[in-house]
Design a protein around this motif. Structure first.
Motif, PDB file in Angstrom:
ATOM      1  N   ALA A  36       0.834  -1.211   0.000  1.00 37.98           N
ATOM      2  CA  ALA A  36       0.000   0.000   0.000  1.00 37.98           C
ATOM      3  C   ALA A  36       0.866   1.258   0.000  1.00 37.98           C
ATOM      4  N   ASN A  37       1.961   1.235   0.737  1.00 38.32           N
ATOM      5  CA  ASN A  37       2.847   2.401   0.788  1.00 38.32           C
ATOM      6  C   ASN A  37       3.534   2.667  -0.547  1.00 38.32           C
ATOM      7  N   LEU A  38       3.640   1.657  -1.383  1.00 42.04           N
ATOM      8  CA  LEU A  38       4.254   1.836  -2.707  1.00 42.04           C
ATOM      9  C   LEU A  38       3.293   2.457  -3.721  1.00 42.04           C
ATOM     10  N   LEU A  39       2.011   2.384  -3.428  1.00 45.26           N
ATOM     11  CA  LEU A  39       1.006   2.855  -4.377  1.00 45.26           C
ATOM     12  C   LEU A  39       0.817   4.364  -4.268  1.00 45.26           C
ATOM     13  N   PRO A  40       0.663   5.020  -5.417  1.00 44.56           N
ATOM     14  CA  PRO A  40       0.587   6.480  -5.395  1.00 44.56           C
ATOM     15  C   PRO A  40      -0.769   7.052  -4.967  1.00 44.56           C
ATOM     16  N   SER A  41      -1.850   6.348  -5.268  1.00 43.09           N
ATOM     17  CA  SER A  41      -3.161   6.956  -5.007  1.00 43.09           C
ATOM     18  C   SER A  41      -3.814   6.387  -3.755  1.00 43.09           C
ATOM     19  N   ASP A  42      -4.568   7.233  -3.084  1.00 48.05           N
ATOM     20  CA  ASP A  42      -5.310   6.797  -1.905  1.00 48.05           C
ATOM     21  C   ASP A  42      -6.351   5.749  -2.281  1.00 48.05           C
ATOM     22  N   ARG A  43      -6.903   5.838  -3.468  1.00 51.19           N
ATOM     23  CA  ARG A  43      -7.905   4.866  -3.938  1.00 51.19           C
ATOM     24  C   ARG A  43      -7.292   3.467  -3.996  1.00 51.19           C
ATOM     25  N   ASP A  44      -6.075   3.362  -4.509  1.00 51.24           N
ATOM     26  CA  ASP A  44      -5.403   2.068  -4.582  1.00 51.24           C
ATOM     27  C   ASP A  44      -5.077   1.543  -3.190  1.00 51.24           C
ATOM     28  N   LYS A  45      -4.647   2.435  -2.309  1.00 51.90           N
ATOM     29  CA  LYS A  45      -4.347   2.038  -0.932  1.00 51.90           C
ATOM     30  C   LYS A  45      -5.613   1.533  -0.247  1.00 51.90           C
ATOM     31  N   PHE A  46      -6.713   2.225  -0.475  1.00 46.58           N
ATOM     32  CA  PHE A  46      -7.993   1.799   0.082  1.00 46.58           C
ATOM     33  C   PHE A  46      -8.326   0.382  -0.378  1.00 46.58           C
ATOM     34  N   SER A  47      -8.154   0.107  -1.652  1.00 50.74           N
ATOM     35  CA  SER A  47      -8.479  -1.216  -2.188  1.00 50.74           C
ATOM     36  C   SER A  47      -7.646  -2.313  -1.549  1.00 50.74           C
ATOM     37  N   ILE A  48      -6.370  -2.046  -1.349  1.00 50.97           N
ATOM     38  CA  ILE A  48      -5.485  -3.036  -0.723  1.00 50.97           C
ATOM     39  C   ILE A  48      -5.940  -3.322   0.706  1.00 50.97           C
ATOM     40  N   TYR A  49      -6.205  -2.282   1.474  1.00 54.73           N
ATOM     41  CA  TYR A  49      -6.616  -2.484   2.862  1.00 54.73           C
ATOM     42  C   TYR A  49      -8.013  -3.100   2.965  1.00 54.73           C
ATOM     43  N   LYS A  50      -8.917  -2.703   2.090  1.00 55.54           N
ATOM     44  CA  LYS A  50     -10.269  -3.275   2.101  1.00 55.54           C
ATOM     45  C   LYS A  50     -10.203  -4.768   1.797  1.00 55.54           C
ATOM     46  N   ASN A  51      -9.352  -5.143   0.867  1.00 58.82           N
ATOM     47  CA  ASN A  51      -9.195  -6.561   0.552  1.00 58.82           C
ATOM     48  C   ASN A  51      -8.671  -7.328   1.771  1.00 58.82           C
ATOM     49  N   ALA A  52      -7.731  -6.753   2.493  1.00 58.07           N
ATOM     50  CA  ALA A  52      -7.199  -7.404   3.703  1.00 58.07           C
ATOM     51  C   ALA A  52      -8.300  -7.562   4.757  1.00 58.07           C
ATOM     52  N   VAL A  53      -9.141  -6.552   4.894  1.00 55.78           N
ATOM     53  CA  VAL A  53     -10.273  -6.635   5.827  1.00 55.78           C
ATOM     54  C   VAL A  53     -11.175  -7.798   5.428  1.00 55.78           C
ATOM     55  N   GLU A  54     -11.477  -7.896   4.149  1.00 52.73           N
ATOM     56  CA  GLU A  54     -12.365  -8.954   3.672  1.00 52.73           C
ATOM     57  C   GLU A  54     -11.768 -10.343   3.899  1.00 52.73           C
ATOM     58  N   VAL A  55     -10.477 -10.490   3.666  1.00 49.15           N
ATOM     59  CA  VAL A  55      -9.818 -11.780   3.885  1.00 49.15           C
ATOM     60  C   VAL A  55      -9.904 -12.176   5.356  1.00 49.15           C
ATOM     61  N   ILE A  95     -19.314   3.709   2.054  1.00 47.96           N
ATOM     62  CA  ILE A  95     -20.469   2.803   2.085  1.00 47.96           C
ATOM     63  C   ILE A  95     -20.013   1.351   2.087  1.00 47.96           C
ATOM     64  N   ALA A  96     -18.996   1.036   1.294  1.00 46.78           N
ATOM     65  CA  ALA A  96     -18.473  -0.336   1.257  1.00 46.78           C
ATOM     66  C   ALA A  96     -17.980  -0.760   2.635  1.00 46.78           C
ATOM     67  N   LEU A  97     -17.258   0.123   3.308  1.00 38.96           N
ATOM     68  CA  LEU A  97     -16.789  -0.194   4.665  1.00 38.96           C
ATOM     69  C   LEU A  97     -17.941  -0.272   5.655  1.00 38.96           C
ATOM     70  N   ALA A  98     -18.910   0.606   5.500  1.00 39.77           N
ATOM     71  CA  ALA A  98     -20.071   0.579   6.399  1.00 39.77           C
ATOM     72  C   ALA A  98     -20.827  -0.742   6.255  1.00 39.77           C
ATOM     73  N   ARG A  99     -20.937  -1.253   5.040  1.00 41.66           N
ATOM     74  CA  ARG A  99     -21.616  -2.539   4.834  1.00 41.66           C
ATOM     75  C   ARG A  99     -20.872  -3.673   5.528  1.00 41.66           C
ATOM     76  N   ILE A 100     -19.558  -3.644   5.444  1.00 42.28           N
ATOM     77  CA  ILE A 100     -18.766  -4.675   6.121  1.00 42.28           C
ATOM     78  C   ILE A 100     -18.978  -4.578   7.632  1.00 42.28           C
ATOM     79  N   LYS A 101     -18.944  -3.371   8.171  1.00 43.33           N
ATOM     80  CA  LYS A 101     -19.120  -3.190   9.614  1.00 43.33           C
ATOM     81  C   LYS A 101     -20.513  -3.606  10.060  1.00 43.33           C
ATOM     82  N   ILE A 102     -21.528  -3.279   9.264  1.00 44.58           N
ATOM     83  CA  ILE A 102     -22.897  -3.687   9.604  1.00 44.58           C
ATOM     84  C   ILE A 102     -22.997  -5.201   9.623  1.00 44.58           C
ATOM     85  N   ASP A 103     -22.397  -5.839   8.629  1.00 37.74           N
ATOM     86  CA  ASP A 103     -22.406  -7.298   8.590  1.00 37.74           C
ATOM     87  C   ASP A 103     -21.707  -7.871   9.822  1.00 37.74           C
TER      88      ASP A 103
END
Length: 112
Positions: A36-55, A95-103
């Motif tokens: 995530a630290n290697l990625l330039p955009s916050d959007r890409d960093k978000f995707s990496i961390y969201k995937n880790a949360v899902e795993v 919203i994507a994170l909120a759905r995960i938290k609600i679940d």
């Protein structure tokens, strides 16, 4: 990146060696942060961390995975979740994170 993909498979199913699992989980989360630290955009960093949360969340909800491993995943879930929240760039991300938290809050507890 392929090492993280391999680590995802190991994290997802764990094994019977508690000491190895602890190291594996730390290494996986460190690898996620490194990528995530290697990625330039916050959007890409978000995707990496969201995937880790899902795993981690999928793992702790899987009754086929050992109880100790699910407990370890639960204890570490906050790390990528907080970072995903930090890098959420738009309403869709939040919203994507909120759905995960609600679940998480509404799912029947698995014997941990």
């Amino acid at each position: 990146m392929s090492s993280i993909r391999n680590a995802v498979q190991h994290v997802r199913f764990g094994n019977n060696d508690n000491e190895l699992n602890s190291t594996l989980l730390r290494n996986y989360l460190d690898g996620v942060t490194f990528v995530a630290n290697l990625l330039p955009s916050d959007r890409d960093k978000f995707s990496i961390y969201k995937n880790a949360v899902e795993v981690l969340y999928e793992t702790l909800c899987d009754p086929q995975v050992s109880q100790q491993w699910r407990h370890s995943c639960l204890e570490h879930l906050y790390k990528p979740l907080l970072k995903a929240e930090r890098y959420a760039c738009n309403e869709s991300d939040r919203i994507a994170l909120a759905r995960i938290k609600i679940d998480m809050n509404t799912r029947e507890p698995v014997d941990l």
